[in-house]
Enzyme design. Sequence first.
Site, PDB file in Angstrom:
ATOM      1  CG  HIS A 125       8.080  -1.644   9.819  1.00  0.00           C
ATOM      2  ND1 HIS A 125       8.726  -2.268  10.858  1.00  0.00           N
ATOM      3  CD2 HIS A 125       6.759  -1.966   9.942  1.00  0.00           C
ATOM      4  CE1 HIS A 125       7.842  -2.933  11.594  1.00  0.00           C
ATOM      5  NE2 HIS A 125       6.653  -2.755  11.059  1.00  0.00           N
ATOM      6  CG  ASP A 162       3.444  -1.225  15.586  1.00  0.00           C
ATOM      7  OD1 ASP A 162       2.609  -0.576  14.972  1.00  0.00           O
ATOM      8  OD2 ASP A 162       3.786  -2.396  15.263  1.00  0.00           O
ATOM      9  CG  HIS A 164       4.637  -5.650  13.495  1.00  0.00           C
ATOM     10  ND1 HIS A 164       3.338  -5.189  13.498  1.00  0.00           N
ATOM     11  CD2 HIS A 164       4.586  -6.938  13.091  1.00  0.00           C
ATOM     12  CE1 HIS A 164       2.531  -6.169  13.107  1.00  0.00           C
ATOM     13  NE2 HIS A 164       3.269  -7.239  12.850  1.00  0.00           N
ATOM     14  CG  ASP A 246       0.341  -3.417  15.455  1.00  0.00           C
ATOM     15  OD1 ASP A 246       0.824  -2.856  16.455  1.00  0.00           O
ATOM     16  OD2 ASP A 246       0.925  -3.460  14.363  1.00  0.00           O
TER      17      ASP A 246
END
Length: 311
Positions: A125, A162, A164, A246
């Site tokens: 991120h 991931d 996200h 996740d």
Amino acid sequence: MATLYLSHTTFLEHDTGEGHPERPDRLRAIEKALQDSAFDDLLRETATQAPIEALERVHTPAYVSAIRRASPEWGYAYLDGDTLMSPASFSAALLAAGAGMRAVDAVIGGEAQNAFCAVRPPGHHAEPHRAMGFCLFNNIAIAAKYARAQHGLERIAVVDFDVHHGNGTQAAFWSEPNLFFASTHQMPLYPGTGAASETGVANNIVNAPLAPGSGGEEFREAYTTRILPALEAFAPDLILISAGFDAHQADPLSNIGLVEDDYIWSTMRLSSIADKCCKGRIVSMLEGGYDLRALAQSVAGHIRALMDAGN
């Protein structure tokens, strides 16, 4: 050829405070799982810190300096509502980036077939000018830029599973046709980027968002129809994996229903393309994954698949 495993005890000292999902117990759970005899053949090394100039291939010098200055002597320094630093965080972040660089050296140099870096803080991120989403520096993008600068590789691919979207990696790769980024991720979900229409300057960005409630069938379909064909067509010299776990059905931060076998399956498919395109060379780096049991089992499966690919 063997699989290299890189980590460091300082990653446990990156203190994110009570109740934070990105906590030191994540690495403790992984280390416990890797005590099994199935992992006796792993090559294990301790990470070393990345030099500042390596960070500045991805992040602006002003940003790197700001993160260094933000490092507290005690307590916590909040960079946003979710992203914070403790006294050991800057050192841990340098080690996380350095782990990826060392893994690249080992894989390109023939010391290992592939590598997994168990690092904290995560990185995907982190944008060139901004920390966010638990991330300080973009470890995977730093490794990619290092592979080009140090080893002369031209075409580097990052695949991110991931849950996200890796907005920071996408931002770092957007304008460079020889850098490829592909991502499966839940949408809508933090950070709000990653629409299929986001394709980069030369269709070098491939986003395959998954609707909440999707499971292994939708995940595998996204890989089979979008991610893997685009990756093979790109013909990378090296494949890097942003390995977040996740999207597991047990994870508290998402609503995707993957299980360990889905991560094993995707690792095997990526390894197959690596065999075709880049001599099997893969470097994988830990991103998210917040249910400790699911994280440990998924990482173990991912590493077993990497080890099998190297045999």
